[in-house]
Design a protein around this motif. Structure first.
Motif, PDB file in Angstrom:
ATOM      1  N   THR A  44      -6.872   1.650  -4.482  1.00  0.00           N
ATOM      2  CA  THR A  44      -7.470   2.592  -3.530  1.00  0.00           C
ATOM      3  C   THR A  44      -8.124   3.787  -4.223  1.00  0.00           C
ATOM      4  N   ALA A  65      -1.600   9.610   3.020  1.00  0.00           N
ATOM      5  CA  ALA A  65      -2.117   9.699   1.664  1.00  0.00           C
ATOM      6  C   ALA A  65      -2.294  11.161   1.272  1.00  0.00           C
ATOM      7  N   MET A  72      -7.445   1.156   2.838  1.00  0.00           N
ATOM      8  CA  MET A  72      -6.335   0.337   3.313  1.00  0.00           C
ATOM      9  C   MET A  72      -6.547  -0.113   4.756  1.00  0.00           C
ATOM     10  N   THR A  91       2.015   8.280   8.565  1.00  0.00           N
ATOM     11  CA  THR A  91       0.934   7.326   8.347  1.00  0.00           C
ATOM     12  C   THR A  91      -0.087   7.331   9.479  1.00  0.00           C
ATOM     13  N   GLN A 110       1.716  -6.869  -4.274  1.00  0.00           N
ATOM     14  CA  GLN A 110       1.932  -5.433  -4.464  1.00  0.00           C
ATOM     15  C   GLN A 110       0.668  -4.794  -5.044  1.00  0.00           C
ATOM     16  N   LEU A 111      -0.005  -3.997  -4.227  1.00  0.00           N
ATOM     17  CA  LEU A 111      -1.198  -3.303  -4.690  1.00  0.00           C
ATOM     18  C   LEU A 111      -0.806  -2.135  -5.595  1.00  0.00           C
ATOM     19  N   ALA A 124      -3.149   5.587   6.571  1.00  0.00           N
ATOM     20  CA  ALA A 124      -3.851   4.326   6.825  1.00  0.00           C
ATOM     21  C   ALA A 124      -3.839   3.954   8.298  1.00  0.00           C
ATOM     22  N   THR A 183       1.833  -4.872   0.062  1.00  0.00           N
ATOM     23  CA  THR A 183       2.448  -3.549   0.048  1.00  0.00           C
ATOM     24  C   THR A 183       1.674  -2.583  -0.844  1.00  0.00           C
ATOM     25  N   THR A 184       1.654  -1.326  -0.425  1.00  0.00           N
ATOM     26  CA  THR A 184       1.031  -0.269  -1.219  1.00  0.00           C
ATOM     27  C   THR A 184       2.088   0.345  -2.144  1.00  0.00           C
ATOM     28  N   THR A 206       2.781   0.078   4.273  1.00  0.00           N
ATOM     29  CA  THR A 206       2.436   1.284   3.536  1.00  0.00           C
ATOM     30  C   THR A 206       3.498   2.344   3.747  1.00  0.00           C
ATOM     31  N   ASP A 249      -2.030   1.722  -7.524  1.00  0.00           N
ATOM     32  CA  ASP A 249      -2.784   2.929  -7.185  1.00  0.00           C
ATOM     33  C   ASP A 249      -4.273   2.755  -7.458  1.00  0.00           C
ATOM     34  N   LYS A 283      -8.859   6.817   0.421  1.00  0.00           N
ATOM     35  CA  LYS A 283      -7.789   5.864   0.124  1.00  0.00           C
ATOM     36  C   LYS A 283      -7.251   5.235   1.413  1.00  0.00           C
TER      37      LYS A 283
END
Length: 316
Positions: free
Chosen positions: A124, A214, A226, A248, A118-119, A254, A90-91, A210, A121, A222
């Motif tokens: 990216t 972005a 992804m 999105t 969990q990514l 992404a 997940t972003t 996501t 900030d 970014k």
């Protein structure tokens, strides 16, 4: 004899007459013009009101249709992923509500969710690209084959895929437990994933979840990171789906970036309406489709090919 005063009075009278004529003429014209504008404004207001009513009716129909999809969703996905496993990536802008609702659908389909990465900030952040490359290369498990492409998204996808996705052919781990722990700990220590991610276990399939489009400086980069990450994750196991909310599928989203790249769309399935019941059902169907070696672009955006796998474009 005509005096100078007579001339002045005559000229003044002429200009006064002209002025009066202009005023009277413009008054009549303005009256007609204002009357016409008033009528036109009334017509436009009526059209706006009709369009708003039509929009509200369509939104109500969509809401009803989505509620119906939700009520029958369990029957639609039942058994589609029986004895399979799924891991989430997940972003930061991904909704926890979307994740929880999607987890419920995945479990209804018979699969187990093995955890979530969990990514952050920083993952990216274009300014952190070199660090992502360095970490991914340094933590590469022995025997893993990484692509020669040097972009951070692809290399990070190769690293996470090698430790968190089972082999697509035999469903066996592609890295040892120590290598998996080292990779997740290294990504955590570098600030690219949340510490809670270290408990994630390997799975056959992956969902990269996501949010919307972005924003801010470097938004396109970014989104590209992804998209490439998700595509490489897909190549590492039995399949993956990149899913997000409304927006999105745009130019700096992404999903939108993924759909604009034929190299990505040849392997990665995407869903652009994950906030809806129908979008979550489409995601489960897309995972099943991935297991069968197929791929597609699903949702409600203009660059989707269908609302869900098995639904014709003409029915949209």
């Amino acid at each position: 004899m005509i005096s100078l005063r007579y001339h002045i009075v005559s000229i003044a009278a002429v200009f006064l007459a002209l002025a009066i004529g202009v005023v009277l003429g413009s008054t009549a014209l303005n009256g007609t013009l204002l009357s016409g504008l008033s009528d036109e404004r009334g017509e436009l207001a009526a059209k706006v009101s009709d369009l708003e009513s039509e929009r509200n009716a369509l939104q109500a129909q969509l809401a009803d249709a989505d509620e119906f999809a939700g009520s029958v969703g369990g029957n639609v996905v039942d058994g589609l992923l029986d004895k399979r496993s799924v891991v989430f990536v997940t972003t930061p802008d991904a909704s926890s509500a979307d994740r929880d609702a999607l987890t419920e659908r995945i479990e209804q389909a018979g699969a187990d969710v093995t955890g979530e990465v969990q990514l952050t900030d920083a993952f990216t952040d274009p300014g952190q690209s070199d660090q992502v490359r360095e970490v991914a290369t340094r933590l590469q498990p022995s025997g893993a084959q990484f692509p020669t492409a040097g972009d951070p998204g692809t290399l990070a996808g190769a690293l996470v895929g090698s430790v968190l996705l089972l082999d697509g052919e035999n469903a066996k781990p592609q890295a040892s437990g120590d290598e998996r722990q080292a990779a997740l700990s290294g990504l955590t220590d570098s600030g690219f994933v949340d510490p809670s991610s270290e408990s994630a276990k390997p799975a056959q399939l992956a969902i990269v979840l996501t949010g919307g489009e972005a924003e801010g400086e470097g938004a396109g980069n970014k989104a590209a990171t992804m998209a490439r990450f998700a595509a490489q994750l897909d190549r590492s196991g039995a399949g993956a789906v990149l899913a997000g909310r409304e927006g999105t599928a745009g130019g700096t989203g992404a999903v939108g970036v993924a759909r604009a790249d034929t190299a990505v769309t040849s392997v990665l399935s995407t869903v652009d309406n994950i906030a809806s019941h129908s979008g979550r059902i489409a995601t489960v169907l897309a995972l099943r489709e991935q297991l069968e070696g197929d791929v597609g672009r699903y949702g409600t955006a203009g660059n989707a090919e269908a609302p869900a796998p098995g639904v014709d474009q003409e029915s949209r």
